[in-house]
Design an enzyme around this catalytic site. Structure first.
Site, PDB file in Angstrom:
ATOM      1  N   THR A  14       0.806  -1.208   0.178  1.00 17.54           N
ATOM      2  CA  THR A  14      -0.021  -0.039  -0.094  1.00 17.54           C
ATOM      3  C   THR A  14       0.744   1.300  -0.098  1.00 17.54           C
ATOM      4  O   THR A  14       0.427   2.258  -0.740  1.00 17.54           O
ATOM      5  CB  THR A  14      -0.892  -0.209   1.285  1.00 17.54           C
ATOM      6  OG1 THR A  14      -1.900  -1.027   1.292  1.00 17.54           O
ATOM      7  CG2 THR A  14      -1.804   1.310   1.481  1.00 17.54           C
ATOM      8  N   SER A  56       1.467  -7.466  -0.928  1.00 18.05           N
ATOM      9  CA  SER A  56       2.126  -8.588  -0.153  1.00 18.05           C
ATOM     10  C   SER A  56       1.284 -10.014   0.104  1.00 18.05           C
ATOM     11  O   SER A  56       1.923 -10.795   0.616  1.00 18.05           O
ATOM     12  CB  SER A  56       2.722  -7.919   1.249  1.00 18.05           C
ATOM     13  OG  SER A  56       1.560  -7.807   1.950  1.00 18.05           O
ATOM     14  N   THR A  87       1.731  -4.572   4.552  1.00 17.98           N
ATOM     15  CA  THR A  87       1.584  -4.690   5.779  1.00 17.98           C
ATOM     16  C   THR A  87       0.966  -6.222   6.086  1.00 17.98           C
ATOM     17  O   THR A  87       1.282  -6.813   7.066  1.00 17.98           O
ATOM     18  CB  THR A  87       0.723  -3.839   6.377  1.00 17.98           C
ATOM     19  OG1 THR A  87      -0.567  -3.627   5.807  1.00 17.98           O
ATOM     20  CG2 THR A  87       1.418  -2.511   6.629  1.00 17.98           C
ATOM     21  N   ASP A  88       0.370  -6.607   5.124  1.00 20.22           N
ATOM     22  CA  ASP A  88      -0.440  -8.062   5.315  1.00 20.22           C
ATOM     23  C   ASP A  88       0.411  -9.210   5.802  1.00 20.22           C
ATOM     24  O   ASP A  88      -0.012  -9.923   6.565  1.00 20.22           O
ATOM     25  CB  ASP A  88      -1.593  -8.412   4.139  1.00 20.22           C
ATOM     26  CG  ASP A  88      -2.910  -7.390   4.008  1.00 20.22           C
ATOM     27  OD1 ASP A  88      -2.917  -6.758   5.156  1.00 20.22           O
ATOM     28  OD2 ASP A  88      -3.361  -7.422   3.002  1.00 20.22           O
TER      29      ASP A  88
HETATM   30  N1  GLU Z   1      -2.774  -6.185   1.168  1.00 17.99           N
HETATM   31  C1  GLU Z   1      -1.618  -5.102   0.836  1.00 17.99           C
HETATM   32  C2  GLU Z   1      -0.570  -5.586   1.215  1.00 17.99           C
HETATM   33  O1  GLU Z   1      -0.332  -6.201   2.140  1.00 17.99           O
HETATM   34  C3  GLU Z   1      -2.258  -4.112   1.749  1.00 17.99           C
HETATM   35  C4  GLU Z   1      -1.774  -3.967   3.189  1.00 17.99           C
HETATM   36  C5  GLU Z   1      -0.592  -2.825   3.157  1.00 17.99           C
HETATM   37  O2  GLU Z   1       0.102  -2.624   2.485  1.00 17.99           O
HETATM   38  O3  GLU Z   1      -0.950  -2.260   4.119  1.00 17.99           O
HETATM   39  O4  GLU Z   1       0.519  -5.296   0.282  1.00 17.99           O
END
Ligand code: GLU
Length: 185
Positions: A14, A56, A87-88
């Site tokens: 993100t 991710s 973050t995932d």
């Molecule tokens: N699903 C995304 C990822 O993990 C969104 C979560 C994020 O990056 O904060 O890349």
């Protein structure tokens, strides 16, 4: 003292996303991300390495090996490494890297953001700046996560919130440091 040479490795997430007709896409380059932090040049000498540009949730074991290889190949050239990550699955990558690269005497830091760096109320700039601050600290070493001002050991993090800035908690172990206003506590 001369400034630390730090390698900024990007994988997507993100933090590097912009809104498109197909939804958020992680298209920003490592240079475009760093362009949002001109103040970094006062702190350290950052260089960039783009590994991939993916959400991710699409990241797997081959990417963990890719990250480990990138660090191993550049280990002698830099004083520390910052990996920018969605973050995932950030906590899983941190745990994998903790076992793939053991007893590192240089910092290997993972960070990301709940909101893209191009949004107004983003946490990306703070998280990135904190990650570079911690990587520049003489005492930092090994794999850790820097997020929302907390430094969490690489094997201890869990994502517990999907929207709030404090996305990660350290499980059964205290955060190893805090980063506040550019200072490591
Ligand atoms: N699903 C995304 C990822 O993990 C969104 C979560 C994020 O990056 O904060 O890349």
């Amino acid at each position: 003292m001369s400034k630390q040479r730090l390698l900024f490795i990007t994988t997507g997430g993100t933090i590097a996303s912009v809104r498109t007709q197909q939804g958020l896409k992680p298209v920003l380059s490592s240079e475009e991300l760093l362009a949002h932090l001109p103040e970094l040049k006062e702190l350290c000498c950052p260089e960039t390495l783009a590994l991939c540009s993916i959400d991710s949730t699409d990241l797997g074991q081959e990417h963990w090996l890719m990250m480990a290889r990138a660090i191993q190949e550049n280990y002698a050239l830099y004083d520390g490494f910052i990996i920018c990550h969605g973050t995932d699955t950030l906590a899983y990558s941190a745990a994998a890297l903790s076992y793939l690269i053991q007893n590192a005497d240089k910092p290997i830091i993972l960070t990301g953001a709940q909101r893209s760096i191009v949004t107004e109320d983003t946490d990306a700039r703070t998280n990135l700046y904190d990650a570079f601050c911690y990587a520049s600290d003489a005492a930092s070493h090994g794999v850790s996560i820097v997020f929302d001002g907390h430094v969490i050991t690489g094997t201890r993090a869990r994502k517990v919130r999907t929207k709030s800035r404090n996305a990660f908690e350290s499980v059964d172990y205290p955060p190893v440091a805090l980063v506040r206003d550019g200072r490591v506590l």
